[in-house]
Enzyme design. Structure first.
Site, PDB file in Angstrom:
ATOM      1  N   GLY A  15       0.957  -1.310   0.256  1.00 14.03           N
ATOM      2  CA  GLY A  15       0.163   0.162   0.018  1.00 14.03           C
ATOM      3  C   GLY A  15       0.821   1.341   0.014  1.00 14.03           C
ATOM      4  O   GLY A  15       0.429   2.373  -0.654  1.00 14.03           O
TER       5      GLY A  15
ATOM      6  N   GLU B 186       3.608   4.388   6.005  1.00 15.01           N
ATOM      7  CA  GLU B 186       2.322   3.767   5.878  1.00 15.01           C
ATOM      8  C   GLU B 186       1.432   4.406   5.007  1.00 15.01           C
ATOM      9  O   GLU B 186       1.348   5.785   4.975  1.00 15.01           O
ATOM     10  CB  GLU B 186       1.747   3.784   6.869  1.00 15.01           C
ATOM     11  CG  GLU B 186       1.907   2.135   7.609  1.00 15.01           C
ATOM     12  CD  GLU B 186       1.358   1.188   7.133  1.00 15.01           C
ATOM     13  OE1 GLU B 186       0.938   1.301   6.020  1.00 15.01           O
ATOM     14  OE2 GLU B 186       0.988   0.000   7.844  1.00 15.01           O
ATOM     15  N   ASP B 187       0.382   3.820   4.352  1.00 12.03           N
ATOM     16  CA  ASP B 187      -0.491   4.128   3.655  1.00 12.03           C
ATOM     17  C   ASP B 187      -1.476   4.845   4.286  1.00 12.03           C
ATOM     18  O   ASP B 187      -2.094   5.814   4.451  1.00 12.03           O
ATOM     19  CB  ASP B 187      -1.012   3.217   2.428  1.00 12.03           C
ATOM     20  CG  ASP B 187      -1.332   2.061   3.207  1.00 12.03           C
ATOM     21  OD1 ASP B 187      -1.157   1.825   4.451  1.00 12.03           O
ATOM     22  OD2 ASP B 187      -1.989   1.007   2.336  1.00 12.03           O
TER      23      ASP B 187
ATOM     24  N   ASP C 234      -5.693   2.233  10.011  1.00 11.59           N
ATOM     25  CA  ASP C 234      -7.128   1.844  10.225  1.00 11.59           C
ATOM     26  C   ASP C 234      -7.384   1.546  11.875  1.00 11.59           C
ATOM     27  O   ASP C 234      -7.412   2.385  12.608  1.00 11.59           O
ATOM     28  CB  ASP C 234      -7.561   0.589   9.047  1.00 11.59           C
ATOM     29  CG  ASP C 234      -8.990   0.448   8.942  1.00 11.59           C
ATOM     30  OD1 ASP C 234      -9.817   0.166   9.787  1.00 11.59           O
ATOM     31  OD2 ASP C 234      -9.438   0.696   8.049  1.00 11.59           O
TER      32      ASP C 234
ATOM     33  N   PHE D 277     -14.079   2.513   3.509  1.00 11.69           N
ATOM     34  CA  PHE D 277     -12.995   1.633   2.819  1.00 11.69           C
ATOM     35  C   PHE D 277     -12.724   2.591   1.762  1.00 11.69           C
ATOM     36  O   PHE D 277     -13.488   2.664   0.869  1.00 11.69           O
ATOM     37  CB  PHE D 277     -13.428   0.395   2.736  1.00 11.69           C
ATOM     38  CG  PHE D 277     -12.392  -0.629   2.153  1.00 11.69           C
ATOM     39  CD1 PHE D 277     -11.513  -1.125   3.228  1.00 11.69           C
ATOM     40  CD2 PHE D 277     -11.869  -0.716   0.537  1.00 11.69           C
ATOM     41  CE1 PHE D 277     -10.368  -1.696   2.666  1.00 11.69           C
ATOM     42  CE2 PHE D 277     -10.861  -1.563   0.395  1.00 11.69           C
ATOM     43  CZ  PHE D 277     -10.198  -2.083   1.407  1.00 11.69           C
TER      44      PHE D 277
ATOM     45  N   ARG E 267      -4.973   0.569  -7.254  1.00  8.24           N
ATOM     46  CA  ARG E 267      -3.822   0.957  -6.517  1.00  8.24           C
ATOM     47  C   ARG E 267      -3.270   2.148  -7.620  1.00  8.24           C
ATOM     48  O   ARG E 267      -2.660   3.107  -7.176  1.00  8.24           O
ATOM     49  CB  ARG E 267      -2.436   0.135  -6.521  1.00  8.24           C
ATOM     50  CG  ARG E 267      -2.807  -1.025  -5.500  1.00  8.24           C
ATOM     51  CD  ARG E 267      -1.522  -1.764  -5.304  1.00  8.24           C
ATOM     52  NE  ARG E 267      -1.790  -3.190  -4.761  1.00  8.24           N
ATOM     53  CZ  ARG E 267      -1.864  -3.100  -3.178  1.00  8.24           C
ATOM     54  NH1 ARG E 267      -1.821  -2.451  -2.547  1.00  8.24           N
ATOM     55  NH2 ARG E 267      -2.254  -4.506  -2.806  1.00  8.24           N
TER      56      ARG E 267
HETATM   57  P1  XMP Z   1      -4.885  -1.710  10.292  1.00  7.25           P
HETATM   58  O1  XMP Z   1      -6.395  -2.098  10.462  1.00  7.25           O
HETATM   59  O2  XMP Z   1      -3.899  -2.767  10.861  1.00  7.25           O
HETATM   60  O3  XMP Z   1      -4.583  -1.770   8.593  1.00  7.25           O
HETATM   61  O4  XMP Z   1      -4.604  -0.390  10.853  1.00  7.25           O
HETATM   62  C1  XMP Z   1      -3.504  -2.241   8.379  1.00  7.25           C
HETATM   63  C2  XMP Z   1      -3.570  -2.317   6.643  1.00  7.25           C
HETATM   64  O5  XMP Z   1      -4.838  -2.447   5.967  1.00  7.25           O
HETATM   65  C3  XMP Z   1      -4.941  -1.879   4.815  1.00  7.25           C
HETATM   66  N1  XMP Z   1      -6.216  -1.116   4.956  1.00  7.25           N
HETATM   67  C4  XMP Z   1      -6.704  -0.497   3.848  1.00  7.25           C
HETATM   68  N2  XMP Z   1      -6.619  -0.593   2.680  1.00  7.25           N
HETATM   69  N3  XMP Z   1      -8.418   0.576   2.060  1.00  7.25           N
HETATM   70  C5  XMP Z   1      -7.318  -0.239   1.762  1.00  7.25           C
HETATM   71  O6  XMP Z   1      -7.097  -0.162   0.544  1.00  7.25           O
HETATM   72  C6  XMP Z   1      -8.731   0.876   3.351  1.00  7.25           C
HETATM   73  O7  XMP Z   1      -9.546   1.764   3.533  1.00  7.25           O
HETATM   74  C7  XMP Z   1      -7.908   0.415   4.443  1.00  7.25           C
HETATM   75  N4  XMP Z   1      -7.738   0.197   5.679  1.00  7.25           N
HETATM   76  C8  XMP Z   1      -6.733  -0.534   5.870  1.00  7.25           C
HETATM   77  C9  XMP Z   1      -3.779  -1.092   4.722  1.00  7.25           C
HETATM   78  O8  XMP Z   1      -2.720  -1.596   3.722  1.00  7.25           O
HETATM   79  C10 XMP Z   1      -3.128  -0.874   5.767  1.00  7.25           C
HETATM   80  O9  XMP Z   1      -1.757  -0.421   6.113  1.00  7.25           O
HETATM   81 MG    MG Z   2      -3.918  -3.470   1.392  1.00  2.78          MG
END
Ligand code: XMP
Ligand code: MG
Length: 183
Positions: A48, A103-104, A107, A156, A169
């Site tokens: 990401g 980080e992207d 969440d 999302f 992407r």
């Molecule tokens: P967490 O929940 O562990 O998230 O903070 C970790 C990874 O999950 C992916 N992620 C997303 N990917 N849309 C996406 O395409 C979203 O809304 C989203 N939310 C979480 C992302 O890779 C992140 O690093």
């Molecule tokens: Mg992802």
């Protein structure tokens, strides 16, 4: 590819490419100041963060080393499982490095809190985080994130590196994915 070109699969553009690039310049200037004289290593979280890393690293005024780690906590769904798996480990030794994780999105925060602990246990001198996006309402654990691009609603999102089942992407903007695409 702009969000407007695939309108029926997206409900709203949240952050445009122009807004992202302006923010990256701003954060890069701050990071350059904060890390002057330090042993900075950028660590991108695959896949990401590829776009953030590409544009952010080039917004920095100096040559900087980078490494990549691939972890997985999602599979093909849209909810974090909380179980983090290493798919590709770092190549660099973190001992005495000032690590900045790129980080992207944050969440639930589960992935990042696991990564922070993991990197600190490898002897890094410091570990900080730059997340382009953050969903404050989705937090399950509190993560100390030094640099944040944009706080966004608990939806999302895709684009600028973020995918749903490996699609979107290469979208230039960050947009909300229409629920009919994944439900
Ligand atoms: P967490 O929940 O562990 O998230 O903070 C970790 C990874 O999950 C992916 N992620 C997303 N990917 N849309 C996406 O395409 C979203 O809304 C989203 N939310 C979480 C992302 O890779 C992140 O690093
Ligand atoms: Mg992802």
């Amino acid at each position: 590819m702009r969000a407007a070109e695939i309108q029926n699969e997206l409900t709203e553009v949240l952050v445009t490419e122009e807004q992202i690039l302006a923010k990256l310049d701003e954060v890069a200037a701050q990071v350059a100041l904060d890390y002057a004289g330090k042993n900075l290593l950028l660590v991108g979280v695959l896949k990401g963060a590829i776009m953030v890393m590409a544009d952010f690293s080039r917004a920095l005024p100096t040559v900087v080393p980078m490494d990549w780690m691939a972890v997985s906590s999602y599979g093909a769904g849209t909810k974090s499982s909380g179980v983090v798996q290493i798919r590709k480990d770092l190549d660099e030794d973190l001992h005495d490095r000032d690590v900045l994780i790129i980080e992207d999105i944050i969440d639930s925060g589960l992935t990042l809190s696991w990564l922070l602990e993991n990197f600190e246990s490898r002897g890094a001198k410091s570990v900080e985080v730059f997340a382009l996006l953050r969903k404050p309402d989705a937090a399950k654990v509190q993560v100390d994130c030094k640099y944040v691009g944009f706080d966004i609603p608990n939806e999302f999102v895709v684009g600028y590196g973020l995918d749903y089942a490996e699609r979107y992407r290469n979208l230039r903007d960050v947009a909300i994915l229409a629920p009919h695409v994944y439900s």
